[in-house]
Design an enzyme around this catalytic site. Sequence first.
Site, PDB file in Angstrom:
ATOM      1  N   TYR A 140      59.278 -11.911 -10.230  1.00 29.99           N
ATOM      2  CA  TYR A 140      59.210 -13.312 -10.653  1.00 29.99           C
ATOM      3  C   TYR A 140      60.230 -13.553 -11.770  1.00 29.99           C
ATOM      4  CZ  TYR A 140      55.778 -14.408  -7.295  1.00 29.99           C
ATOM      5  OH  TYR A 140      55.191 -14.648  -6.086  1.00 29.99           O
ATOM      6  N   LYS A 193      56.342  -0.169  -2.538  1.00 29.55           N
ATOM      7  CA  LYS A 193      57.495   0.083  -1.670  1.00 29.55           C
ATOM      8  C   LYS A 193      58.324   1.183  -2.343  1.00 29.55           C
ATOM      9  CE  LYS A 193      60.032  -1.031   1.979  1.00 29.55           C
ATOM     10  NZ  LYS A 193      59.601  -0.749   3.368  1.00 29.55           N
ATOM     11  N   ASP A 226      54.774  -2.763   3.863  1.00 27.10           N
ATOM     12  CA  ASP A 226      54.969  -3.254   5.239  1.00 27.10           C
ATOM     13  C   ASP A 226      53.858  -2.759   6.153  1.00 27.10           C
ATOM     14  OD1 ASP A 226      56.454  -1.044   4.281  1.00 27.10           O
ATOM     15  OD2 ASP A 226      57.541  -0.856   6.149  1.00 27.10           O
ATOM     16  N   ASP A 250      51.233 -11.673  -4.055  1.00 31.82           N
ATOM     17  CA  ASP A 250      51.257 -13.081  -3.657  1.00 31.82           C
ATOM     18  C   ASP A 250      51.270 -13.194  -2.135  1.00 31.82           C
ATOM     19  OD1 ASP A 250      51.437 -15.803  -3.915  1.00 31.82           O
ATOM     20  OD2 ASP A 250      53.603 -15.836  -4.200  1.00 31.82           O
ATOM     21  N   ASP A 254      47.847 -14.251   0.614  1.00 29.84           N
ATOM     22  CA  ASP A 254      47.809 -15.355   1.590  1.00 29.84           C
ATOM     23  C   ASP A 254      47.421 -14.813   2.964  1.00 29.84           C
ATOM     24  OD1 ASP A 254      48.723 -17.137  -0.335  1.00 29.84           O
ATOM     25  OD2 ASP A 254      50.155 -18.103   1.014  1.00 29.84           O
TER      26      ASP A 254
HETATM   27  P1  ATP Z   1      53.961 -25.653  -1.399  1.00 29.91           P
HETATM   28  O1  ATP Z   1      55.186 -26.389  -1.021  1.00 29.91           O
HETATM   29  O2  ATP Z   1      53.273 -26.281  -2.583  1.00 29.91           O
HETATM   30  O3  ATP Z   1      54.102 -24.156  -1.528  1.00 29.91           O
HETATM   31  P2  ATP Z   1      53.246 -25.181   1.333  1.00 29.91           P
HETATM   32  O4  ATP Z   1      52.740 -26.153   2.362  1.00 29.91           O
HETATM   33  O5  ATP Z   1      54.579 -24.582   1.502  1.00 29.91           O
HETATM   34  O6  ATP Z   1      53.077 -25.883  -0.117  1.00 29.91           O
HETATM   35  P3  ATP Z   1      50.719 -24.062   1.071  1.00 29.91           P
HETATM   36  O7  ATP Z   1      50.330 -25.258   0.279  1.00 29.91           O
HETATM   37  O8  ATP Z   1      50.267 -22.751   0.569  1.00 29.91           O
HETATM   38  O9  ATP Z   1      52.263 -23.973   1.234  1.00 29.91           O
HETATM   39  O10 ATP Z   1      50.194 -24.313   2.553  1.00 29.91           O
HETATM   40  C1  ATP Z   1      50.420 -23.466   3.641  1.00 29.91           C
HETATM   41  C2  ATP Z   1      49.656 -24.027   4.821  1.00 29.91           C
HETATM   42  O11 ATP Z   1      48.250 -23.943   4.584  1.00 29.91           O
HETATM   43  C3  ATP Z   1      49.947 -25.505   5.089  1.00 29.91           C
HETATM   44  O12 ATP Z   1      49.932 -25.753   6.462  1.00 29.91           O
HETATM   45  C4  ATP Z   1      48.804 -26.220   4.423  1.00 29.91           C
HETATM   46  O13 ATP Z   1      48.497 -27.469   4.950  1.00 29.91           O
HETATM   47  C5  ATP Z   1      47.649 -25.241   4.596  1.00 29.91           C
HETATM   48  N1  ATP Z   1      46.741 -25.348   3.463  1.00 29.91           N
HETATM   49  C6  ATP Z   1      46.970 -24.931   2.205  1.00 29.91           C
HETATM   50  N2  ATP Z   1      45.947 -25.217   1.410  1.00 29.91           N
HETATM   51  C7  ATP Z   1      45.015 -25.830   2.177  1.00 29.91           C
HETATM   52  C8  ATP Z   1      43.723 -26.376   1.913  1.00 29.91           C
HETATM   53  N3  ATP Z   1      43.173 -26.337   0.705  1.00 29.91           N
HETATM   54  N4  ATP Z   1      43.060 -26.938   2.940  1.00 29.91           N
HETATM   55  C9  ATP Z   1      43.587 -26.970   4.162  1.00 29.91           C
HETATM   56  N5  ATP Z   1      44.800 -26.483   4.478  1.00 29.91           N
HETATM   57  C10 ATP Z   1      45.512 -25.913   3.491  1.00 29.91           C
END
Ligand code: ATP
Length: 367
Positions: A140, A193, A226, A250, A254
């Site tokens: 970061y 890694k 990986d 991070d 996800d």
């Molecule tokens: P950012 O640009 O802020 O990183 P992003 O869309 O690139 O946003 P996320 O916000 O993490 O990344 O979202 C990834 C996917 O997960 C998207 O399709 C989003 O709609 C879905 N998502 C994220 N948070 C939620 C939530 N609380 N409820 C439903 N769907 C969500």
Amino acid sequence: MPTPNASAPVRLVVMQGDGIGPEISAATLDVLAALDRVLPLNFAFEEVPIGLAALKTLGTTMPEESYAKAKAADGVILGPVSHHDYPPAAQGGINPSGNLRKRLDLFANIRPARSRPGFPPRCGKPVDLVIVRENTEGFYADRSMHLGIGEFMPTPDLALSIRKITRAGSTRIAEAAFRLALRRRHKVTAVHKGNVLHVTEGLFLECVRAVAKRYPQVAYEERIVDAMAALLVRDAGVFDVIVTTNMFGDILSDEASEISGSLGLAESLNAGADHAVAQAQHGSAPDIAGKGIANPASLIGSAGMLLGWLGERRNDTALSQAATLIARALDEVIAVPEWRTPDLGGPLGTRAFGARVAATLQELAGK
Ligand code: ATP
């Protein structure tokens, strides 16, 4: 139903953030207000401006006054931020999330991924793991240096990033992971890694191994990042506590949250020695912002983690009970298909889901 007593207020600063931030923050506050009615908590909320709304009115996405209030509070609830849409720092674009992590020294990002009763995890087996992610160094580069940033361009065709790993940072995150494992299933997996980043990952692993020796009652293993990405898909259920550096944590968190159910369930706490910030794992979800369909369970659960953290520090049973009630109410609501939000295939909007969680925890408190 227990009657709340008057006690010293729990001062919570709320930063709504961008995108779905205001929607999921509102639902979270509904739940906390309901808790306050059934337990002697005495919450005092203060909403402070950050993000694109603050940029418009105050010229910066992270006003100093908002930071000062966060620092003085007992805890912070932070909505997601669209920081990649912010202007450069010189024009007021400061990432509130990175700023708080750095300045409040929130070195541990605790990111659980747990499948819920009645909602099948995507790997087909029950999941209950916690990713303990180092939160102040690693890759970061925008926040890991004392002065300046760890990314630069010596020529227009050459860009460099510095990855920072310290003995102190690696040791304290390992300690956090092993302490957590003692309260869970006594297993820690370090993800790295080291086969490529010999020096930095070498130091990280050296520190984690030294801490592992002090916890002989905890099983310890290592996985390359990986391979770990694949193993999570195969069966995330075999992992308990996972400790790793900032960026790997991070990304893997996800993945783990989505496998266990949905990113919309992904709660997390940024914790340091003296401060903690509740923050969902996901971003500001601009694709669904303003539609009232985001799942607020992530931020509601994060607020629950914050209350649990505060309860432990203060030895305050009401706060600890509040954390447990939030977790139980979320599980009960998610178990009912008609009470789910669209990311889980259900019909409820953000606010209606929050209201359902609030009603459920009031019922649970009355039992
Ligand atoms: P950012 O640009 O802020 O990183 P992003 O869309 O690139 O946003 P996320 O916000 O993490 O990344 O979202 C990834 C996917 O997960 C998207 O399709 C989003 O709609 C879905 N998502 C994220 N948070 C939620 C939530 N609380 N409820 C439903 N769907 C969500």
